[in-house]
Write a protein that holds these residues in place. Structure first.
Motif, PDB file in Angstrom:
ATOM      1  N   ILE A   6       0.871  -1.176   0.000  1.00 38.50           N
ATOM      2  CA  ILE A   6       0.000   0.000   0.000  1.00 38.50           C
ATOM      3  C   ILE A   6       0.905   1.223   0.000  1.00 38.50           C
ATOM      4  N   ARG A  10      -7.743   6.527   2.082  1.00 38.99           N
ATOM      5  CA  ARG A  10      -8.191   5.394   2.908  1.00 38.99           C
ATOM      6  C   ARG A  10      -8.643   4.222   2.037  1.00 38.99           C
ATOM      7  N   ARG A  65      -7.145   2.984  -0.396  1.00 34.05           N
ATOM      8  CA  ARG A  65      -6.001   2.136  -0.739  1.00 34.05           C
ATOM      9  C   ARG A  65      -5.953   0.926   0.185  1.00 34.05           C
ATOM     10  N   GLU A  66      -6.173   1.163   1.462  1.00 37.92           N
ATOM     11  CA  GLU A  66      -6.234   0.066   2.424  1.00 37.92           C
ATOM     12  C   GLU A  66      -7.421  -0.842   2.114  1.00 37.92           C
ATOM     13  N   GLU A  67      -8.547  -0.252   1.721  1.00 40.38           N
ATOM     14  CA  GLU A  67      -9.747  -1.036   1.410  1.00 40.38           C
ATOM     15  C   GLU A  67      -9.534  -1.906   0.169  1.00 40.38           C
ATOM     16  N   ARG A  86      -7.375  -4.726   1.324  1.00 40.81           N
ATOM     17  CA  ARG A  86      -8.123  -5.608   2.208  1.00 40.81           C
ATOM     18  C   ARG A  86      -9.102  -6.468   1.428  1.00 40.81           C
TER      19      ARG A  86
END
Length: 219
Positions: free
Chosen positions: A100, A152, A154-156, A159
């Motif tokens: 990320i 945010r 990017r994390e999603e 994930r």
């Protein structure tokens, strides 16, 4: 001399809407085959429905490793072609990890194992073209570009890949593979690719306006 009184303060600057990320210049890309690029595209299309919230996020682009970036008209097409060496069977690329990032052009990406062949290719191109390297996180393949104001996500994105069983560590290895299958319950694991072409792209304006100027076989 310009007066500082007419300049906006930092707070005002932060409140101004930011333009869509864009670039201007020439990029030299190492690319997978059409078949492998299509496999990766299934991963790259993850969360593209979120684009409506941030128009500059999740643009469509061809998977690639950026070997060099240079200003427009700083090298002729023939000079760029002459800087690209040949390989007997192409260049093998192996996935090292999924990362990320903190930049639009490195939002979520595949970190590539830096082999002596990749390092030598990178060095040779810059030496032949007499340019300084501008290839952050080399070598990598970006999976998506996401606007900074939506960082945010990017994390999603990551994930969703991980929780969806799309990423796995290769047994007895430090590298990773990605499941590029299109449907649930299907498997199409990819841990790298064999590159046989280098593309020269004009990266002028928004991502989806980029154009490929030349395709150079390396095998």
């Amino acid at each position: 001399m310009l007066s500082n009184s007419s300049s906006p303060d930092n707070e005002t600057l932060r409140e101004q809407p930011q333009p869509h990320p864009s670039t201007m210049g020439i990029a030299v890309w190492l690319v997978p085959s059409a078949e492998d690029a299509q496999r990766l595209k299934r991963i790259m299309d993850t969360r593209r429905e979120e684009r409506s919230n941030h128009p500059s996020s999740y643009p469509s682009f061809h998977s690639h490793i950026t070997l060099a970036s240079l200003p427009l008209q700083s090298a002729s097409p023939s000079e760029i072609r002459a800087a690209i060496p040949k390989f007997e069977h192409g260049l093998s690329v192996k996935f090292k990890s999924i990362e990320i990032g903190t930049h639009f052009f490195r939002s979520v990406y595949i970190a590539i194992e830096l082999t002596p062949e990749l390092s030598a290719l990178h060095d040779k191109i810059h030496a032949k073209l007499a340019i300084e390297p501008r290839t952050p996180a080399f070598p990598h393949v970006s999976l998506c570009y996401i606007a900074d104001e939506a960082a945010r996500e990017r994390e999603e994105f990551f994930r969703e890949l991980k929780d969806g069983g799309k990423i796995r560590q290769i047994q007895n290895d430090s590298n990773v593979s990605i499941n590029c299958a299109g449907g649930p319950g299907e498997e199409d694991w990819m841990s790298g690719f064999l590159a046989k072409e280098v593309w020269v792209a004009q990266c002028d304006g928004p991502v989806e306006d980029w154009t490929v100027l030349d395709k150079i076989p390396i095998a």
